[in-house]
Design a protein around this motif. Structure first.
Motif, short mmCIF file in Angstrom:
data_model
loop_
_atom_site.label_atom_id
_atom_site.label_comp_id
_atom_site.label_asym_id
_atom_site.label_seq_id
_atom_site.Cartn_x
_atom_site.Cartn_y
_atom_site.Cartn_z
N VAL A 76 0.03 -42.86 -29.46
CA VAL A 76 -1.03 -42.51 -30.41
C VAL A 76 -0.41 -42.14 -31.76
N SER A 77 0.69 -41.39 -31.74
CA SER A 77 1.36 -41.00 -32.98
C SER A 77 1.87 -42.23 -33.73
N GLU A 78 2.42 -43.19 -32.98
CA GLU A 78 2.91 -44.41 -33.63
C GLU A 78 1.77 -45.18 -34.26
N LEU A 79 0.64 -45.27 -33.55
CA LEU A 79 -0.50 -45.99 -34.08
C LEU A 79 -1.09 -45.25 -35.27
N ALA A 105 -6.67 -50.35 -23.99
CA ALA A 105 -6.20 -51.67 -24.43
C ALA A 105 -4.75 -51.61 -24.90
N PRO A 106 -3.80 -51.33 -24.00
CA PRO A 106 -2.39 -51.21 -24.41
C PRO A 106 -1.82 -52.49 -25.01
N SER A 107 -2.26 -53.65 -24.55
CA SER A 107 -1.76 -54.91 -25.10
C SER A 107 -2.21 -55.08 -26.54
N LEU A 108 -3.41 -54.64 -26.84
CA LEU A 108 -3.91 -54.70 -28.21
C LEU A 108 -3.07 -53.80 -29.13
N VAL A 109 -2.71 -52.62 -28.61
CA VAL A 109 -1.87 -51.70 -29.39
C VAL A 109 -0.52 -52.34 -29.71
N ASP A 110 0.07 -52.99 -28.71
CA ASP A 110 1.35 -53.67 -28.92
C ASP A 110 1.20 -54.76 -29.98
#
Length: 477
Positions: A76-79, A105-110
């Motif tokens: 979350v901090s990185e995003l 949606a972890p793939s979306l975050v990546d």
């Protein structure tokens, strides 16, 4: 798990089920639950209980602590750092929305992170002067993801723990110990006897600009005399990694980074370094010693013939099931605050695109070379950490040459600090914590005298008739 604390792990539970290729009814049956109850847990409408967590661990060979651990804070901090860019100022995104996206949606975050890195590279390339490249060449070159950042991301996702390398290094260390020789001599002997590679320590006039070089034609590993004993052992162990573990290293690198290129080659170098550290500090012996010695880095270094930095780095890799160490993070900075190394087996939210907070005593440690400094720090989210820092240097230096020094910071969440020799005698529950930020652009602390830039997510306030403690004032709402 604290039963008084409700733990919602719906997205992780759903990903686990899909990774195992199980239907809801099949998983529910294996866990002794009704499909409807499992469905409610996956939708975060019911918390997971300690009993269900234990059943999950037994049924699918999981570490319940790892499954229950909330590791989303770092992501979350990185995003949040990405969305702090002025590019998104007109469309701010709430932290709650970011957290929901990370969970569901972890793939979306990546994908967002990769896209933003490409954007950063492209923006930097446009600002640079590249007279010999066409516009198309500039765009194609800039669109590439930075290989160093890519490797850091891959290693972090694996929590800096690679069991196949640890197990192979442990077995080899046992074989080498049976020779009765010290480790450096045993490695050199094995390189020569099994692989026809000679190890030679060379004078500075022969290797003025290199610390290690492998001569393929003469099959010689050349190590500069400026490298200290622990460094010589490490460099010889690195060479042995590629002599005996090349297939394993290649396969592991290809699995994590399918695209052949600089990132995969850097990953192979990282795995060679990992194996070298694991050979010098075999997992079981090192973990047992670390626990017995209260994670005293300097005593561990003396026992295993390793440097402060080598030991600190090794401590971030202790994640073997059934023999886990404290989940440490490591950061290495120079006197200008540049971060040249960062590893974590925990959830410390490293900044992706900036340096470190000047209030962190990493920087003041340069004034006391060779001495260990400790500090309790508190991040803006209220989490508290215990930090240990000391200066290090890479090699001996001849008279008149620059003497680059770095500070290695090793830290863990405050709840683990009582296990460290460095915290003995401290009242950790009432210890005063130094409030620090991730970096100035992301820190929302007001009235900070060390602030070098205003936070990106808040409007700057300029009052010609007032000068506060901080050179930048901003609207905190």
């Amino acid at each position: 798990m604290d039963e008084s604390r409700k733990l919602f792990v719906g997205p992780r539970l759903k990903r686990l089920r899909r990774d195992l290729n199980l239907s809801q009814s099949r998983m529910a049956e294996e866990l002794g639950l009704s499909p409807s109850y499992l469905n409610l847990m996956e939708r975060n409408q019911r918390p997971i209980t300690a009993q269900v967590l234990i059943r999950l661990a037994h049924a699918y060979q999981l570490d319940p602590r790892e499954f229950a651990n909330d590791d989303h804070g770092r992501t979350v901090s990185e995003l949040e750092e990405v969305f702090a860019d002025p590019l998104f100022r007109a469309t701010p995104v709430a932290r709650l929305e970011l957290r929901e996206t990370v969970e569901s949606a972890p793939s979306l975050v990546d994908a967002i992170n990769r896209l933003y890195r490409a954007y950063q590279a492209l923006r930097g390339a446009r600002e640079a002067v590249m007279p010999n490249l066409s516009d198309r060449d500039r765009a194609e070159d800039a669109a590439q993801v930075d290989p160093v950042d890519r490797v850091r991301e891959l290693i972090h996702e694996a929590k800096n723990h690679f069991p196949e390398l640890d197990e192979a290094a442990e077995a080899l260390a046992s074989d080498l110990a049976s020779s009765g020789h010290d480790l450096f001599f045993a490695i050199c002997e094995r390189l020569h006897a099994r692989h026809g590679i000679r190890v030679r320590v060379m004078p500075i006039d022969v290797m003025p600009d290199s610390l290690r070089r492998y001569d393929h034609h003469r099959r010689q590993l050349l190590i500069s005399e400026l490298v200290d004993p622990s460094g010589r052992t490490f460099q010889a162990a690195y060479q042995l990694a590629f002599a005996e573990m090349r297939e394993t290293i290649d396969a592991l690198a290809a699995r994590l980074e399918p695209a052949d290129g600089p990132a995969r080659r850097l990953l192979r170098v990282s795995f060679g370094n990992y194996f070298a550290g694991a050979l010098m500090m075999p997992y079981a012996k090192f973990h047992a010693a670390a626990e017995a010695l209260g994670y005293d880095v300097e005593v561990l270094g003396a026992r295993f013939g390793a440097s402060f930095e080598q030991v600190a780095h090794r401590l971030t890799t202790l994640a073997r099931a059934g023999a886990r160490g404290i989940p440490f993070f490591l950061v290495r900075v120079d006197s200008a605050g540049n971060v040249s190394k960062r590893f974590s087996s925990g959830r410390f939210p490293f900044s992706q695109f900036g340096g470190t907070c000047p209030l962190w005593n990493l920087h003041s440690t340069f004034r006391t070379p060779g001495q260990v400094a400790t500090q309790v720090i508190e991040l803006p989210d209220g989490s508290r950490w215990f930090s240990v820092a000391r200066t290090v240097k890479r090699a001996f230096n001849p008279w008149g040459a620059p003497d680059p020094r770095f500070v290695v910071g090793l830290g863990c969440e405050l709840k683990y600090a009582h296990r460290l020799v460095y915290a003995r005698g401290l009242d950790l529950l009432s210890a005063e914590a130094t409030p620090i930020g991730i970096n100035c652009r992301l820190c929302e602390r007001a009235a900070c005298p060390q602030r070098a830039a205003p936070p990106l997510m808040h409007a700057l306030i300029v009052d010609e008739m007032k000068r506060g403690v901080s050179p930048f004032e901003f609207d905190a709402t």
